[in-house]
Design a protein around this motif. Structure first.
Motif, mmCIF file in Angstrom:
data_model
loop_
_atom_site.group_PDB
_atom_site.id
_atom_site.type_symbol
_atom_site.label_atom_id
_atom_site.label_comp_id
_atom_site.label_asym_id
_atom_site.label_seq_id
_atom_site.Cartn_x
_atom_site.Cartn_y
_atom_site.Cartn_z
ATOM 1 N N TYR A 147 35.595 31.987 26.995
ATOM 2 C CA TYR A 147 35.789 33.375 27.417
ATOM 3 C C TYR A 147 34.745 33.701 28.476
ATOM 4 C CZ TYR A 147 38.874 34.637 23.477
ATOM 5 O OH TYR A 147 39.915 34.733 22.579
ATOM 6 N N LEU A 148 35.104 34.614 29.386
ATOM 7 C CA LEU A 148 34.213 35.010 30.465
ATOM 8 C C LEU A 148 34.387 36.484 30.769
ATOM 9 C CD1 LEU A 148 32.482 34.558 33.120
ATOM 10 C CD2 LEU A 148 34.670 34.011 34.242
ATOM 11 N N THR A 149 33.274 37.186 30.933
ATOM 12 C CA THR A 149 33.308 38.493 31.587
ATOM 13 C C THR A 149 32.359 38.425 32.768
ATOM 14 O OG1 THR A 149 33.151 40.890 31.312
ATOM 15 C CG2 THR A 149 31.501 39.568 30.161
ATOM 16 N N ARG A 150 32.805 38.960 33.901
ATOM 17 C CA ARG A 150 31.970 38.883 35.102
ATOM 18 C C ARG A 150 32.051 40.190 35.867
ATOM 19 N NH1 ARG A 150 34.875 40.767 38.591
ATOM 20 N NH2 ARG A 150 36.503 39.710 39.770
ATOM 21 N N ALA A 151 30.974 40.479 36.619
ATOM 22 C CA ALA A 151 30.898 41.677 37.448
ATOM 23 C C ALA A 151 30.688 41.262 38.894
ATOM 24 C CB ALA A 151 29.751 42.571 36.988
ATOM 25 N N ASN A 152 31.490 41.831 39.815
ATOM 26 C CA ASN A 152 31.477 41.414 41.212
ATOM 27 C C ASN A 152 31.227 42.627 42.117
ATOM 28 O OD1 ASN A 152 32.116 40.580 43.855
ATOM 29 N ND2 ASN A 152 33.644 39.119 43.126
ATOM 30 N N PRO A 153 30.064 42.707 42.776
ATOM 31 C CA PRO A 153 29.782 43.839 43.658
ATOM 32 C C PRO A 153 30.673 43.881 44.894
ATOM 33 C CG PRO A 153 27.757 42.723 43.016
ATOM 34 C CD PRO A 153 28.887 41.837 42.595
ATOM 35 N N LEU A 154 31.195 42.734 45.344
ATOM 36 C CA LEU A 154 32.073 42.746 46.517
ATOM 37 C C LEU A 154 33.412 43.393 46.198
ATOM 38 C CD1 LEU A 154 31.452 39.196 48.063
ATOM 39 C CD2 LEU A 154 30.357 41.373 48.639
ATOM 40 N N GLU A 155 33.917 43.137 44.996
ATOM 41 C CA GLU A 155 35.197 43.715 44.577
ATOM 42 C C GLU A 155 35.018 45.041 43.851
ATOM 43 O OE1 GLU A 155 37.346 40.867 42.291
ATOM 44 O OE2 GLU A 155 37.336 39.352 43.877
ATOM 45 N N GLN A 156 33.778 45.360 43.472
ATOM 46 C CA GLN A 156 33.485 46.587 42.731
ATOM 47 C C GLN A 156 34.325 46.664 41.448
ATOM 48 O OE1 GLN A 156 31.014 49.382 43.934
ATOM 49 N NE2 GLN A 156 30.408 47.266 44.336
ATOM 50 N N ASN A 157 34.280 45.578 40.668
ATOM 51 C CA ASN A 157 34.996 45.582 39.402
ATOM 52 C C ASN A 157 34.368 44.624 38.399
ATOM 53 O OD1 ASN A 157 35.931 42.957 40.049
ATOM 54 N ND2 ASN A 157 37.866 43.713 40.852
ATOM 55 N N ILE A 158 34.764 44.818 37.165
ATOM 56 C CA ILE A 158 34.397 43.935 36.062
ATOM 57 C C ILE A 158 35.701 43.372 35.515
ATOM 58 C CG2 ILE A 158 33.211 43.761 33.833
ATOM 59 C CD1 ILE A 158 31.888 46.490 34.636
ATOM 60 N N ARG A 159 35.700 42.106 35.172
ATOM 61 C CA ARG A 159 36.897 41.496 34.618
ATOM 62 C C ARG A 159 36.552 40.665 33.395
ATOM 63 N NH1 ARG A 159 40.465 39.554 39.945
ATOM 64 N NH2 ARG A 159 41.121 41.670 40.534
ATOM 65 N N ILE A 160 37.549 40.484 32.540
ATOM 66 C CA ILE A 160 37.406 39.632 31.379
ATOM 67 C C ILE A 160 38.553 38.623 31.398
ATOM 68 C CG2 ILE A 160 38.619 41.279 29.870
ATOM 69 C CD1 ILE A 160 36.794 40.327 27.598
ATOM 70 N N TYR A 161 38.211 37.345 31.176
ATOM 71 C CA TYR A 161 39.168 36.248 31.268
ATOM 72 C C TYR A 161 39.066 35.358 30.039
ATOM 73 C CZ TYR A 161 38.938 36.966 36.427
ATOM 74 O OH TYR A 161 38.950 37.466 37.710
ATOM 75 N N TRP A 162 40.120 34.570 29.800
ATOM 76 C CA TRP A 162 39.946 33.324 29.073
ATOM 77 C C TRP A 162 40.239 32.205 30.052
ATOM 78 C CZ3 TRP A 162 44.699 30.760 28.590
ATOM 79 C CH2 TRP A 162 45.855 31.540 28.471
ATOM 80 N N VAL A 163 39.441 31.152 29.948
ATOM 81 C CA VAL A 163 39.525 30.012 30.863
ATOM 82 C C VAL A 163 39.936 28.789 30.051
ATOM 83 C CG1 VAL A 163 38.273 28.572 32.513
ATOM 84 C CG2 VAL A 163 37.717 31.008 32.309
ATOM 85 N N VAL A 164 41.041 28.172 30.417
ATOM 86 C CA VAL A 164 41.554 26.990 29.728
ATOM 87 C C VAL A 164 41.750 25.876 30.745
ATOM 88 C CG1 VAL A 164 43.474 26.016 28.412
ATOM 89 C CG2 VAL A 164 42.646 28.309 27.886
ATOM 90 N N LYS A 165 41.135 24.733 30.481
ATOM 91 C CA LYS A 165 41.184 23.569 31.379
ATOM 92 C C LYS A 165 40.763 23.947 32.798
ATOM 93 C CE LYS A 165 44.692 21.147 28.659
ATOM 94 N NZ LYS A 165 46.040 20.507 28.655
ATOM 95 N N GLY A 166 39.790 24.853 32.885
ATOM 96 C CA GLY A 166 39.233 25.245 34.172
ATOM 97 C C GLY A 166 40.018 26.275 34.938
ATOM 98 N N VAL A 167 41.097 26.808 34.337
ATOM 99 C CA VAL A 167 41.942 27.802 35.014
ATOM 100 C C VAL A 167 41.744 29.161 34.346
ATOM 101 C CG1 VAL A 167 44.290 28.462 35.629
ATOM 102 C CG2 VAL A 167 43.638 26.041 35.628
ATOM 103 N N ARG A 168 41.425 30.178 35.138
ATOM 104 C CA ARG A 168 41.197 31.523 34.599
ATOM 105 C C ARG A 168 42.511 32.258 34.344
ATOM 106 N NH1 ARG A 168 37.196 34.732 38.472
ATOM 107 N NH2 ARG A 168 38.872 34.233 39.914
ATOM 108 N N HIS A 169 42.529 33.022 33.256
ATOM 109 C CA HIS A 169 43.663 33.883 32.919
ATOM 110 C C HIS A 169 43.104 35.279 32.656
ATOM 111 C CE1 HIS A 169 46.299 30.319 32.367
ATOM 112 N NE2 HIS A 169 45.166 29.760 31.963
ATOM 113 N N LEU A 170 43.507 36.234 33.477
ATOM 114 C CA LEU A 170 42.959 37.587 33.396
ATOM 115 C C LEU A 170 43.457 38.302 32.151
ATOM 116 C CD1 LEU A 170 41.348 39.887 34.780
ATOM 117 C CD2 LEU A 170 43.483 40.531 35.921
ATOM 118 N N LEU A 171 42.525 38.875 31.396
ATOM 119 C CA LEU A 171 42.871 39.721 30.253
ATOM 120 C C LEU A 171 42.885 41.194 30.655
ATOM 121 C CD1 LEU A 171 40.887 37.995 27.366
ATOM 122 C CD2 LEU A 171 43.359 38.342 27.443
ATOM 123 N N GLN A 172 41.790 41.647 31.259
ATOM 124 C CA GLN A 172 41.736 43.049 31.687
ATOM 125 C C GLN A 172 40.811 43.180 32.887
ATOM 126 O OE1 GLN A 172 40.960 46.058 28.707
ATOM 127 N NE2 GLN A 172 42.506 45.260 27.305
#
Length: 211
Positions: free
Chosen positions: A120-145
């Motif tokens: 699982y990953l949550t990340r914050a990006n100042p360039l996009e001005q957003n926070i996202r939460i993902y699950w990553v399987v076999k190196g591929v991200r899948h956006l949750l919210q």
């Protein structure tokens, strides 16, 4: 690393929980803390240049853990995992300082990682001005919210994740961004994350197992 033992009182029953804290101030500059393991990119190269740095920008001086490789492809995920943190329900937190990046910027917090390709990953990006939460399987991200958020550059921010079973809460600078349920991963290690050319400092990382 500082290891703290916390006393929890619940319904008159005493139990102990261990909180692990990394402020990197006892680590050797230009090295990686001994519990930390750098992942690999798809071409087999190390997933970033992670090392302890001395900087006057440290949140708790004098040292931070930095990912300082300022180049990388769009899907180059710079991952470092922490051994000895395998678990399920936990309260974890890290402060991060976005230093630089043109294609990407900021950083993230990993939990329930079985390896550097599944987590699982949550990340914050100042360039996009957003926070996202993902699950990553076999190196591929899948956006949750996704959550829009003003994120200033070159200042410290905090990501906090609280997990109990399928329930996940994510707080950014003490403000709740996500509250959801997902069953993809049951347990695993914690870690840190950047992407592409993002240069980021991390400090005051902590995890506490929840009973």
């Amino acid at each position: 690393m500082v290891l703290l033992t916390l006393l929890i009182l619940s319904a008159g029953v005493e139990a102990t929980a261990v909180e692990k804290v990394w402020n990197f101030d006892d680590d050797t500059p230009d090295s990686l803390p001994k519990e930390f393991v750098i992942g690999t990119l798809f071409d087999g190269r190390p997933a970033g240049d992670w090392k302890v740095l001395q900087t006057d920008q440290a949140k708790s001086p004098p040292y931070v853990l930095g990912q300082v490789e300022g180049k990388g492809a769009e899907h180059a995920y710079k991952v470092v995992l922490v051994n000895g943190t395998d678990g399920s329900d936990a309260d974890l937190e890290v402060s991060f300082f976005p230093v630089d990046g043109k294609a990407d910027m900021g950083g993230g917090l990993i939990w329930r990682a079985s390896d550097d390709r599944n987590y699982y990953l949550t990340r914050a990006n100042p360039l996009e001005q957003n926070i996202r939460i993902y699950w990553v399987v076999k190196g591929v991200r899948h956006l949750l919210q996704d959550f829009n958020q003003t994120i200033s550059v070159k200042r410290w921010h905090t990501l906090r994740v609280i997990t109990r079973g399928c329930q996940v809460r994510v707080l950014f600078d003490e403000r709740q961004a996500f509250d959801l349920c997902d069953h993809t991963f049951a347990r695993g290690r914690i870690g840190l994350w950047t992407k592409s050319d993002a240069v980021t400092y991390f400090d005051d990382m902590k995890v506490r197992a929840l009973k």
